[in-house]
Every structure is written in C-alpha cells, then in structure tokens.
Design a protein around this motif. Structure first.
Motif, PDB file in Angstrom:
ATOM      1  N   ASP A  12       2.696   7.449  -6.770  1.00 45.01           N
ATOM      2  CA  ASP A  12       3.016   7.454  -5.347  1.00 45.01           C
ATOM      3  C   ASP A  12       2.693   9.118  -4.378  1.00 45.01           C
ATOM      4  O   ASP A  12       3.441  10.100  -5.050  1.00 45.01           O
ATOM      5  CB  ASP A  12       4.272   7.793  -5.426  1.00 45.01           C
ATOM      6  N   GLU A  13       1.400   8.611  -3.747  1.00 42.52           N
ATOM      7  CA  GLU A  13       0.825  10.127  -3.542  1.00 42.52           C
ATOM      8  C   GLU A  13       0.949  11.357  -3.930  1.00 42.52           C
ATOM      9  O   GLU A  13       0.919  12.285  -3.483  1.00 42.52           O
ATOM     10  CB  GLU A  13       2.003  10.476  -2.018  1.00 42.52           C
ATOM     11  N   ALA A  65      -4.339  -2.193   1.281  1.00 43.62           N
ATOM     12  CA  ALA A  65      -2.343  -2.846   1.314  1.00 43.62           C
ATOM     13  C   ALA A  65      -2.636  -1.938   2.563  1.00 43.62           C
ATOM     14  O   ALA A  65      -2.086  -0.554   2.463  1.00 43.62           O
ATOM     15  CB  ALA A  65      -1.624  -3.114   0.383  1.00 43.62           C
ATOM     16  N   ILE A  66      -1.887  -2.119   3.653  1.00 44.71           N
ATOM     17  CA  ILE A  66      -1.657  -1.727   4.276  1.00 44.71           C
ATOM     18  C   ILE A  66       0.446  -2.613   5.177  1.00 44.71           C
ATOM     19  O   ILE A  66       0.042  -2.806   4.939  1.00 44.71           O
ATOM     20  CB  ILE A  66      -2.115  -1.198   6.325  1.00 44.71           C
ATOM     21  N   LEU A  67       1.380  -0.995   4.685  1.00 40.83           N
ATOM     22  CA  LEU A  67       2.227  -1.567   5.075  1.00 40.83           C
ATOM     23  C   LEU A  67       2.827  -0.845   6.005  1.00 40.83           C
ATOM     24  O   LEU A  67       2.103   0.295   6.693  1.00 40.83           O
ATOM     25  CB  LEU A  67       3.098  -0.619   4.141  1.00 40.83           C
ATOM     26  N   HIS A  68       3.270  -1.564   7.748  1.00 44.39           N
ATOM     27  CA  HIS A  68       4.274  -0.618   8.845  1.00 44.39           C
ATOM     28  C   HIS A  68       5.645  -0.801   8.507  1.00 44.39           C
ATOM     29  O   HIS A  68       6.049  -2.339   8.382  1.00 44.39           O
ATOM     30  CB  HIS A  68       3.369  -1.581   9.492  1.00 44.39           C
ATOM     31  N   LYS A  69       6.759  -0.265   8.254  1.00 45.88           N
ATOM     32  CA  LYS A  69       8.156  -0.718   8.787  1.00 45.88           C
ATOM     33  C   LYS A  69       8.226  -1.648   7.696  1.00 45.88           C
ATOM     34  O   LYS A  69       8.749  -3.098   8.405  1.00 45.88           O
ATOM     35  CB  LYS A  69       8.142  -1.818  10.559  1.00 45.88           C
ATOM     36  N   HIS A 114      -2.044   9.352   1.934  1.00 48.34           N
ATOM     37  CA  HIS A 114      -2.118   8.361   3.029  1.00 48.34           C
ATOM     38  C   HIS A 114      -3.893   9.650   3.823  1.00 48.34           C
ATOM     39  O   HIS A 114      -4.514   9.669   4.934  1.00 48.34           O
ATOM     40  CB  HIS A 114      -1.325  10.467   3.465  1.00 48.34           C
ATOM     41  N   LEU A 115      -4.018   9.898   1.976  1.00 50.07           N
ATOM     42  CA  LEU A 115      -5.654  10.136   2.568  1.00 50.07           C
ATOM     43  C   LEU A 115      -6.444   9.043   2.631  1.00 50.07           C
ATOM     44  O   LEU A 115      -7.324   8.934   1.610  1.00 50.07           O
ATOM     45  CB  LEU A 115      -6.238  11.438   1.072  1.00 50.07           C
ATOM     46  N   ILE A 117      -2.836   1.678  -1.355  1.00 49.65           N
ATOM     47  CA  ILE A 117      -1.505   1.184  -0.843  1.00 49.65           C
ATOM     48  C   ILE A 117      -1.694   2.578   0.650  1.00 49.65           C
ATOM     49  O   ILE A 117      -1.052   3.696   0.349  1.00 49.65           O
ATOM     50  CB  ILE A 117      -0.090   1.148  -1.252  1.00 49.65           C
ATOM     51  N   LEU A 118      -1.861   2.141   1.833  1.00 55.15           N
ATOM     52  CA  LEU A 118      -1.173   3.046   2.989  1.00 55.15           C
ATOM     53  C   LEU A 118      -0.116   3.038   4.139  1.00 55.15           C
ATOM     54  O   LEU A 118       0.471   1.362   4.294  1.00 55.15           O
ATOM     55  CB  LEU A 118      -2.860   3.139   3.816  1.00 55.15           C
ATOM     56  N   GLY A 119       0.197   3.682   4.180  1.00 60.13           N
ATOM     57  CA  GLY A 119       1.199   2.964   5.444  1.00 60.13           C
ATOM     58  C   GLY A 119       2.012   4.544   5.740  1.00 60.13           C
ATOM     59  O   GLY A 119       1.966   5.569   5.443  1.00 60.13           O
TER      60      GLY A 119
END
Length: 313
Positions: free
Chosen positions: A176-177, A223-227, A210-211, A53-55
């Motif tokens: 988580d990260e 999966a790419i999340l944005h806002k 984020h890597l 999961i990226l965002g």
C-alpha cells in the motif's frame, strides 16, 4: 480444466483458461460504511504478474487491500486464493494469511519493541518465517536490529515491513503506497526486488501507488478505482491500445463522435481528449494522435467519471 467464471476479465485474453494460472480472486466484493461504499469489485491476479492499483485519495484502495488480506470482511462477495474461499473457515483463513505478505500504511508492529523482537515475535505466526533471512534483509536495508520500531521514520517502518514480508516467503505481496516514502536509491532496489519476486512465475504482487510512471514501467495489469468503483482492470498494453490521446483545434475535435470521447479539455490554442480507439478508427490528418501514457489514461478516466481534481496530472 476449470470453466471461466461470470464477469471474468482475464478470460478475454484466455489467461484464466490455462490450468493453474490464476492465484487470487476478489469476486464482486462490496463493503459499506456510513460515508463510503466499495461496490462490486472484481479482480483476478494470475501467477507471476504485478498488478498496479491506481485511484484518487479516498477511492477505496486501502480498504480493498485490507479485504484482500482478510483483515476486513466484505459485506458481499468472496475472496479466493488458489481456489480456496478465505471466509469458509478459520482454518482456511489462517492458511491463506500464511501465504500473504504486506506493506501497509497502518502500523501493526509494536512501537516499544526492537526490530529484532518484533520480527521474532510475529514470525511465529508464519510457518515459513526464516529468522536468518529476516536479519539479513534488515542489514541489507540499512536497519539496525536493536532499534525500537517506534523510533523509525515512515520510510524505515515500510522497509521493516518489507523485510519481514520477504522473510516468511509469501506467494502474494500486497503493498500500500510504499514508493512515495522511499528515497530514490532504495526505490530502485525495491522495484528490482519485486521484479525478482515474480520471475519464477509462481509469485505475484499487488502494488498500490500514485506514481504512474513507475507503475507504467513495472506493472503487467492495471486497476483504476474511483469512489469505490472499478473503472478499469486490464493488462497494461491492452489498456493503452484501447485509447488514444487526440489534440488539435477545437472545431476538429468537435467532429469526433461524442460516444467515443472519455473526457475533453478545451484550452485557448489547443483542445485535447482521451478517446476510445480500435484499429478501424480514422482520424483527421490535422489532429495529433498519440498512444496515451498511463498517467494520461488515469487522469482522463477520472475526469470523465466526474473527479473534481485540481486539473493537474
């Protein structure tokens, strides 16, 4: 054989239709806060795969993980594990939580207790917790069992969480990260553990990071999340085939149909754009056309959705 649910993305590849392949679903999940909204998230996690999961910061990644873990109840939508509705009853929720392992940025363990005491204390809540394995992981990860949890560095605390998660034998790991807090040598060991975790085809991983380079090498789905919204959810090869990174002189890029262009950057000597692609698309021979890296897809998809980043990838 089960029918394909409305909105299912895995059905496009017929994965869902294989009996028993789907492990976890987040079905049209929404959560509303005063200053943030997580809206209509649909994720499906098949057995034996790693989902990345990226965002950007504040995209909703951590909130989504907490909902998937059952620590935050969604305002709309449902969470299913092997077909069981997490919020059907307290008993079902406890069953599902027993099958989930986590590594989170928040600290759930006691700062004042030793690693040994923390593990044995919280291990009682997991039916398959194995104390011997737990102490073995601590030793392998270079953690002294008599140290107090509060004295650990950020990376050490995440190592401890990982050791604890592995020792109670979850079906699904939600992470988580963690990568950014590990040194290079342990990062390699950690990634190797994740690969071994899923290799039997019965366990899965959700990894927020984020890597992009590491996720591009490790993850099967992205999966790419944005806002608070889901921009992409796809197997990684399908994601790369869906787009092309096109560069060349500005007037040449002007010839591309605008509905194909996700986002474009014009610079002094070269313009570059991420464009929708299929095998029938033709490109001007003077344009440079490349299969995009995950880093490129992430950056241009966010920019195309209005992200006001600093311009660096």
């Amino acid at each position: 054989m089960q029918a394909c649910p409305p909105g299912s993305l895995l059905c496009e590849n017929q994965l869902w239709m294989q009996e028993g392949m789907l492990m976890f679903q987040a079905v049209h999940i929404s959560k509303y806060f005063d200053s943030f909204r997580l809206e209509d998230i649909f994720l499906e996690i098949p057995k034996g795969y790693i989902v990345g999961i990226l965002g950007e910061n504040g995209a909703g990644k951590s909130v989504l993980l907490k909902i998937m873990l059952g620590y935050v109840k969604p305002d709309e939508g449902s969470i299913y594990m092997d077909g069981r509705d997490m919020w059907k009853s307290g008993e079902v929720q406890r069953e599902i939580k027993n099958e989930l392992g986590f590594v989170l940025q928040e600290e759930f363990f006691s700062h004042y207790n030793t690693l040994s005491d923390n593990g044995l204390r919280y291990g009682k809540y997991y039916q398959k917790f194995n104390g011997e394995e737990f102490f073995g992981y601590l030793q392998e990860f270079g953690l002294e069992k008599k140290r107090k949890y509060g004295k650990l560095s950020r990376g050490e605390k995440l190592k401890f969480q990982f050791a604890f998660a592995l020792s109670h034998h979850p079906k699904l790991l939600l992470l988580d990260e963690p990568l950014g807090s590990f040194d290079l040598s342990f990062r390699e060991k950690f990634l190797a553990y994740l690969s071994r975790f899923v290799e039997d085809g019965e366990h899965s991983v959700v990894l927020v990071s984020h890597l992009t380079q590491e996720l591009g090498q490790l993850a099967d789905y992205i999966a790419i999340l944005h806002k608070g919204r889901l921009l992409e959810f796809s197997d990684i090869e399908g994601l790369r085939e869906r787009y092309r990174l096109v560069s060349g002189e500005k007037y040449k890029l002007n010839l591309l149909k605008q509905e194909r262009v996700i986002y474009r950057e014009d610079r002094a000597y070269c313009s570059k754009a991420l464009v929708k692609h299929n095998s029938f698309r033709k490109y001007d021979k003077e344009l440079v056309v490349e299969v995009p890296a995950l880093e490129d897809i992430f950056y241009y998809r966010l920019k195309g959705a209005g992200w006001k980043g600093d311009g660096s990838k």
